[in-house]
Design an enzyme around this catalytic site. Structure first.
Site, PDB file in Angstrom:
ATOM      1  N   ARG A  96       1.055  -1.035  -0.472  1.00 49.28           N
ATOM      2  CA  ARG A  96       0.348   0.138   0.226  1.00 49.28           C
ATOM      3  C   ARG A  96       0.644   1.298  -0.262  1.00 49.28           C
ATOM      4  O   ARG A  96       0.880   2.324  -0.593  1.00 49.28           O
ATOM      5  CB  ARG A  96      -0.915  -0.169   1.025  1.00 49.28           C
ATOM      6  CG  ARG A  96      -2.279  -1.156   0.873  1.00 49.28           C
ATOM      7  CD  ARG A  96      -3.108  -0.801  -0.261  1.00 49.28           C
ATOM      8  NE  ARG A  96      -4.149  -1.392  -0.628  1.00 49.28           N
ATOM      9  CZ  ARG A  96      -4.295  -2.882  -1.394  1.00 49.28           C
ATOM     10  NH1 ARG A  96      -3.385  -2.798  -1.963  1.00 49.28           N
ATOM     11  NH2 ARG A  96      -5.064  -3.687  -1.843  1.00 49.28           N
ATOM     12  N   GLU A  99       2.090   1.601  -3.204  1.00 50.33           N
ATOM     13  CA  GLU A  99       0.925   1.961  -4.645  1.00 50.33           C
ATOM     14  C   GLU A  99       0.543   3.120  -3.722  1.00 50.33           C
ATOM     15  O   GLU A  99      -0.252   4.481  -5.169  1.00 50.33           O
ATOM     16  CB  GLU A  99      -0.463   1.080  -3.837  1.00 50.33           C
ATOM     17  CG  GLU A  99      -1.700   1.612  -4.649  1.00 50.33           C
ATOM     18  CD  GLU A  99      -2.395   0.442  -3.765  1.00 50.33           C
ATOM     19  OE1 GLU A  99      -3.498  -0.096  -5.012  1.00 50.33           O
ATOM     20  OE2 GLU A  99      -3.507   0.526  -2.858  1.00 50.33           O
ATOM     21  N   SER A 122      16.440  14.040  -0.797  1.00 54.14           N
ATOM     22  CA  SER A 122      16.676  13.839  -0.338  1.00 54.14           C
ATOM     23  C   SER A 122      16.278  12.321   0.419  1.00 54.14           C
ATOM     24  O   SER A 122      15.709  12.721   1.435  1.00 54.14           O
ATOM     25  CB  SER A 122      17.734  14.244   0.793  1.00 54.14           C
ATOM     26  OG  SER A 122      18.972  13.564   1.227  1.00 54.14           O
TER      27      SER A 122
END
Length: 156
Positions: A96, A99, A122
């Protein structure tokens, strides 16, 4: 099979650390307090994904009542980051997170470039924290803050 056995390339001490953490009833937050580190950094040390100083190793071994040499054997030195997961990840929570970047990555990039210019955030000059937030209906929300130094691309 414990969940850590499903990941590749973990330090052998990882399983021992998790077993002792559970046996001692310690949270990553409490271990972070004992080490003087953020809880996410301590969890990353468990997985061999963050550098553990000699002081971290000493305090971790003490908190978990482990032999310092056993902990140091696997955690001393520099981590070999990013080798523990298949891509894309199969573990649902980690997937997730992946995703989120897959769905919103271009939007994040457009907004970051608009606000900061051409560059990257960074992951080295970086901090993160995880918080739990409960709304007025009693629903829990996960809040993950990513804070990275902005690094503009060099013009050459």
């Amino acid at each position: 099979m414990s969940s850590i056995e499903t990941y590749q390339n973990l330090p052998p001490v990882t399983d021992i650390l998790f077993k002792q953490k559970k046996a001692k009833g310690l949270s990553f937050e409490k271990l972070g307090e004992l080490l003087g580190r953020d809880e996410v950094a301590v969890a990353a040390i468990f997985y061999g994904q963050a550098h553990a100083s000699l002081d971290d190793i000493k305090k971790l071994a003490e908190a978990l009542e482990l032999n310092e040499v056993v902990v140091a054997n696997d955690l001393e030195g520099f981590p070999d980051r990013g080798r523990t997961l298949d891509m894309p990840p199969r573990e649902p929570l980690i997937y997730r997170l992946y995703e989120i970047v897959q769905n919103y990555g271009l939007a994040y990039k457009a907004i970051l470039n608009e606000k900061f210019g051409d560059g990257i955030m960074s992951a080295i000059a970086f901090t993160t924290k995880v918080e739990k937030e409960t709304d007025d209906k009693g629903v829990d929300w996960a809040v993950i803050t990513l804070r990275g130094k902005w690094l503009p691309y060099s013009r050459f």
